[in-house]
Design a protein around this motif. Structure first.
Motif, PDB file in Angstrom:
ATOM      1  N   UNK A   1       0.867  -1.174   0.000  1.00  0.00           N
ATOM      2  CA  UNK A   1       0.000   0.000   0.000  1.00  0.00           C
ATOM      3  C   UNK A   1       0.903   1.224   0.000  1.00  0.00           C
ATOM      4  N   UNK A   2       0.605   2.181  -0.842  1.00  0.00           N
ATOM      5  CA  UNK A   2       1.359   3.433  -0.864  1.00  0.00           C
ATOM      6  C   UNK A   2       0.384   4.567  -0.570  1.00  0.00           C
ATOM      7  N   UNK A   3       0.715   5.351   0.420  1.00  0.00           N
ATOM      8  CA  UNK A   3      -0.072   6.535   0.774  1.00  0.00           C
ATOM      9  C   UNK A   3       0.798   7.740   0.474  1.00  0.00           C
ATOM     10  N   UNK A   4       0.286   8.661  -0.323  1.00  0.00           N
ATOM     11  CA  UNK A   4       1.072   9.813  -0.754  1.00  0.00           C
ATOM     12  C   UNK A   4       0.530  11.096  -0.147  1.00  0.00           C
ATOM     13  N   UNK A   5       1.439  11.953   0.252  1.00  0.00           N
ATOM     14  CA  UNK A   5       1.070  13.280   0.738  1.00  0.00           C
ATOM     15  C   UNK A   5       1.573  14.288  -0.291  1.00  0.00           C
ATOM     16  N   UNK A   6       0.673  15.102  -0.786  1.00  0.00           N
ATOM     17  CA  UNK A   6       1.049  16.120  -1.756  1.00  0.00           C
ATOM     18  C   UNK A   6       0.597  17.484  -1.258  1.00  0.00           C
ATOM     19  N   UNK A   7       1.157  18.504  -1.849  1.00  0.00           N
ATOM     20  CA  UNK A   7       0.850  19.869  -1.451  1.00  0.00           C
ATOM     21  C   UNK A   7      -0.048  20.533  -2.491  1.00  0.00           C
ATOM     22  N   UNK A   8      -1.046  21.286  -2.045  1.00  0.00           N
ATOM     23  CA  UNK A   8      -1.890  22.014  -2.996  1.00  0.00           C
ATOM     24  C   UNK A   8      -1.234  23.313  -3.498  1.00  0.00           C
ATOM     25  N   UNK A   9      -0.078  23.683  -2.945  1.00  0.00           N
ATOM     26  CA  UNK A   9       0.574  24.938  -3.316  1.00  0.00           C
ATOM     27  C   UNK A   9       1.174  24.850  -4.718  1.00  0.00           C
ATOM     28  N   UNK A  10       0.973  25.881  -5.513  1.00  0.00           N
ATOM     29  CA  UNK A  10       1.542  25.929  -6.858  1.00  0.00           C
ATOM     30  C   UNK A  10       3.058  25.790  -6.834  1.00  0.00           C
TER      31      UNK A  10
ATOM     32  N   UNK B   1       7.001  18.671  -7.308  1.00  0.00           N
ATOM     33  CA  UNK B   1       7.166  17.606  -6.311  1.00  0.00           C
ATOM     34  C   UNK B   1       5.885  16.783  -6.173  1.00  0.00           C
ATOM     35  N   UNK B   2       4.735  17.451  -6.185  1.00  0.00           N
ATOM     36  CA  UNK B   2       3.454  16.743  -6.081  1.00  0.00           C
ATOM     37  C   UNK B   2       3.227  15.857  -7.308  1.00  0.00           C
ATOM     38  N   UNK B   3       3.558  16.364  -8.485  1.00  0.00           N
ATOM     39  CA  UNK B   3       3.408  15.585  -9.705  1.00  0.00           C
ATOM     40  C   UNK B   3       4.318  14.360  -9.683  1.00  0.00           C
ATOM     41  N   UNK B   4       5.541  14.526  -9.216  1.00  0.00           N
ATOM     42  CA  UNK B   4       6.476  13.407  -9.101  1.00  0.00           C
ATOM     43  C   UNK B   4       5.934  12.344  -8.145  1.00  0.00           C
ATOM     44  N   UNK B   5       5.372  12.767  -7.027  1.00  0.00           N
ATOM     45  CA  UNK B   5       4.786  11.842  -6.050  1.00  0.00           C
ATOM     46  C   UNK B   5       3.628  11.080  -6.675  1.00  0.00           C
ATOM     47  N   UNK B   6       2.781  11.769  -7.408  1.00  0.00           N
ATOM     48  CA  UNK B   6       1.636  11.115  -8.058  1.00  0.00           C
ATOM     49  C   UNK B   6       2.088  10.137  -9.147  1.00  0.00           C
TER      50      UNK B   6
END
Length: 152
Positions: free
Chosen positions: A115-124, A129-134
């Protein structure tokens, strides 16, 4: 695990951590007459550090740590990508030993549930970094394992 974790301040985070991994093995032993059976399971909890050397303003030892973190994340991305490709019938070699982070092969492929749980930031400002995590998560969901009960 938390006591052994290295944290340091950067321009992005007052307590920027390194990766942390906690592994625990569980054994269930049953005795019925002269017969003894044992089931074994392992849980690996991994919290990945996210890092961008440029935005953190890291220098010296912190910069070396950031380079190491990025290298291990690259190795993890390669392993996840190959496992996802192999799920579609590929037979490529999986480079588990390229990083301590990927050395826990029973957590990523083979006889496991992952199971992978990802935390991303809504900040532009954190879009890349968020795209890489996704992208990591998108590749990880393609991994197909066939776990079976480990019983002897």
């Amino acid at each position: 695990g938390t006591k052994n974790r290295t944290v340091a301040a950067t321009q992005m985070n007052a307590q920027a951590p390194e990766h942390i991994q906690l592994s625990r093995e569980f054994r269930q032993v049953k005795k019925k007459g002269d017969t003894k059976s044992e089931k074994v399971s392992m849980i690996n909890l991994v919290d990945l550090a996210g890092v961008n050397k440029d935005k953190t303003g890291a220098t010296g030892q912190r910069f070396k740590e950031a380079v190491g973190i990025n290298q291990s994340l690259t190795c993890l991305g390669q392993v996840i990508s190959i496992l996802a490709k192999n799920a579609d019938g590929g037979k490529d070699f999986v480079p588990y030993r390229n990083s301590a982070l990927t050395g826990i092969e029973n957590a990523l492929g083979g006889n496991s549930q992952t199971v992978m749980i990802c935390a991303i930031s809504p900040a532009n400002d954190n879009y890349d970094e968020s795209l890489s995590t996704l992208r990591y998560a998108d590749q990880a969901k393609k991994i197909k394992n066939k776990p079976v009960v480990n019983e002897s």
